[in-house]
Design an enzyme around this catalytic site. Structure first.
Site, short mmCIF file in Angstrom:
data_model
loop_
_atom_site.label_atom_id
_atom_site.label_comp_id
_atom_site.label_asym_id
_atom_site.label_seq_id
_atom_site.Cartn_x
_atom_site.Cartn_y
_atom_site.Cartn_z
CE LYS A 116 -4.30 -1.95 1.42
NZ LYS A 116 -4.58 -2.97 2.41
CE LYS A 195 -6.88 -12.93 -6.17
NZ LYS A 195 -6.44 -12.60 -4.90
CE LYS A 198 -12.94 -5.10 -2.79
NZ LYS A 198 -13.27 -6.45 -2.34
P1 ADP Z 1 -10.29 -8.10 -3.84
O1 ADP Z 1 -9.02 -8.67 -4.44
O2 ADP Z 1 -11.36 -7.94 -4.84
O3 ADP Z 1 -10.03 -6.85 -3.03
P2 ADP Z 1 -10.45 -9.36 -1.29
O4 ADP Z 1 -8.97 -9.21 -1.12
O5 ADP Z 1 -11.35 -8.50 -0.46
O6 ADP Z 1 -10.82 -9.18 -2.84
O7 ADP Z 1 -10.80 -10.89 -1.09
C1 ADP Z 1 -11.68 -11.41 -0.13
C2 ADP Z 1 -11.57 -12.91 -0.21
O8 ADP Z 1 -11.89 -13.40 -1.53
C3 ADP Z 1 -10.15 -13.43 0.08
O9 ADP Z 1 -10.24 -14.61 0.84
C4 ADP Z 1 -9.58 -13.74 -1.28
O10 ADP Z 1 -8.63 -14.76 -1.26
C5 ADP Z 1 -10.82 -14.15 -2.07
N1 ADP Z 1 -10.64 -13.76 -3.49
C6 ADP Z 1 -10.66 -12.52 -3.99
N2 ADP Z 1 -10.48 -12.52 -5.32
C7 ADP Z 1 -10.34 -13.82 -5.69
C8 ADP Z 1 -10.13 -14.50 -6.95
N3 ADP Z 1 -10.04 -13.83 -8.08
N4 ADP Z 1 -10.03 -15.83 -6.95
C9 ADP Z 1 -10.14 -16.52 -5.79
N5 ADP Z 1 -10.33 -15.95 -4.57
C10 ADP Z 1 -10.44 -14.62 -4.52
#
Ligand code: ADP
Ligand code: TRP
Length: 329
Positions: A116, A195, A198
């Site tokens: 970050k 991947k 967000k």
């Molecule tokens: P983002 O990457 O959208 O900010 P988060 O970090 O808030 O998502 O992820 C919340 C949960 O969802 C975590 O346990 C993360 O491992 C899972 N997750 C997020 N994106 C993926 C993805 N593309 N494939 C598999 N698991 C995911």
């Protein structure tokens, strides 16, 4: 998937935007499966979210939204405790105690913090201390298993370090949790093939309306192989997503069509669109019902917090006692 039974399971979900299908296949689905045969504690991490969301309305709405979405997707409050992090004040108390035992160097090495800062974010102390609050979240309930995505692995290692340190200094007090990293197979690709996340702006939200879903699915990036030519199903994003939703037969059918040729990405996208929309149909209906009666959500969160707090108070009184925090009041 590794079978987990008879364990106390805990996980936190940041209320940081609409849940997408990467979240579903990578986390939510497993959370919901764990509720069978385990004692589960799932909370909406609103205190963590304050390191980035600093708007009263947004935080309130996002917090409730996660709870509503989990319930709609199948979390059963009779089987799992769902609650809001800030309803358990013992968490921040334990976080302070852990912070007195945590070397700055440990926090400075945290990837999520370094990432970050590297992105230009001016860090506040909350962001720096994030792993301590997360450790407190876990340790305050004597959690045995903590299912998280790979990105959270280091935070779990830090949690174990902090618990071991406290036990070393003050004698056996905290349960050392086992980590459980969600299986890699579940990495869901986004619209652009990276991947789904967000932060990459490539997401498909679980509860978006049909029109938005259609726009998103139609914008999935593919190569320019002409329609009549055969295509490699293992190198295409539409098929990668379709596989998550389809039955074995349907997968084989689409695989054959790609290999035969005469089957375009546009055709596959239409099939994918219908699959996604019907897959979440039941959850969408349930969600509409829940939104009509928010008192149900408040009830669930209240019940969950009550259970969680009882547990947290027990652990906290052990910690206080062992650390020498006398109680005159
Ligand atoms: P983002 O990457 O959208 O900010 P988060 O970090 O808030 O998502 O992820 C919340 C949960 O969802 C975590 O346990 C993360 O491992 C899972 N997750 C997020 N994106 C993926 C993805 N593309 N494939 C598999 N698991 C995911
Ligand atoms: N840091 C986690 C995330 O970003 C959310 C979280 C907060 C969490 N506290 C936790 C996860 C405790 C597991 C256990 O996804």
């Amino acid at each position: 998937m590794q079978k987990i039974q008879n364990k106390r399971i805990l996980s936190g979900i940041q209320p940081s935007g609409d849940l997408h299908i990467g979240n579903y296949f990578g986390a939510i689905r497993q959370h919901i499966e764990f509720q069978e045969g385990n004692e589960c504690y799932y909370f909406v991490a609103n205190l963590h979210a304050m390191t980035t969301i600093q708007d009263k309305r947004k935080l309130e709405e996002a917090t409730l939204q996660v709870a509503i979405d989990y319930l709609a997707l199948g979390l059963n409050p009779d089987k799992a405790n769902l609650f809001v992090q800030s309803d358990i004040p013992e968490v921040t108390e334990l976080a302070w105690i852990l912070s007195t035992l945590t070397p700055l160097g440990l926090l400075e090495r945290a990837h999520s913090y370094k990432d970050k800062v590297a992105k230009g974010l001016t860090p506040n102390h909350g962001l720096f201390a994030y792993p301590i609050l997360m450790a407190a979240d876990i340790l305050i309930y004597d959690s045995e298993v903590v299912p998280v995505g790979k990105d959270q692995k280091q935070h779990l290692e830090m949690t174990r370090d902090m618990a071991l340190k406290l036990n070393n200094v003050y004698g056996d007090t905290l349960v050392i949790p086992a980590e459980y990293i969600m299986p890699e197979v579940a990495v869901v690709p986004g619209l652009d093939g990276q991947k789904m996340s967000k932060s990459y702006g490539n997401t498909i939200e679980i509860f978006c309306d049909y029109k938005t879903l259609k726009q998103k699915v139609m914008s999935i990036v593919t190569d320019s192989t002409p329609l009549e030519e055969p295509k490699d199903p293992d190198k295409n994003n539409v098929f990668a997503l379709y596989k998550l939703f389809a039955s074995q037969e349907e997968k084989e059918d689409m695989r054959k069509k790609f290999l035969q040729g005469g089957y375009g990405y546009g055709h596959a996208k239409k099939e994918l669109l219908e699959k996604i929309y019907t897959f979440f149909e039941l959850a969408r209906t349930r969600r509409e019902e829940i939104i009509k009666d928010k008192t149900y959500v408040w009830e669930v969160l209240k019940r969950g917090a009550h259970q969680a707090r009882e547990q947290a108070q027990q652990v906290m009184s052990r910690v206080r006692e062992n650390c020498g925090l006398i109680r005159a009041y």
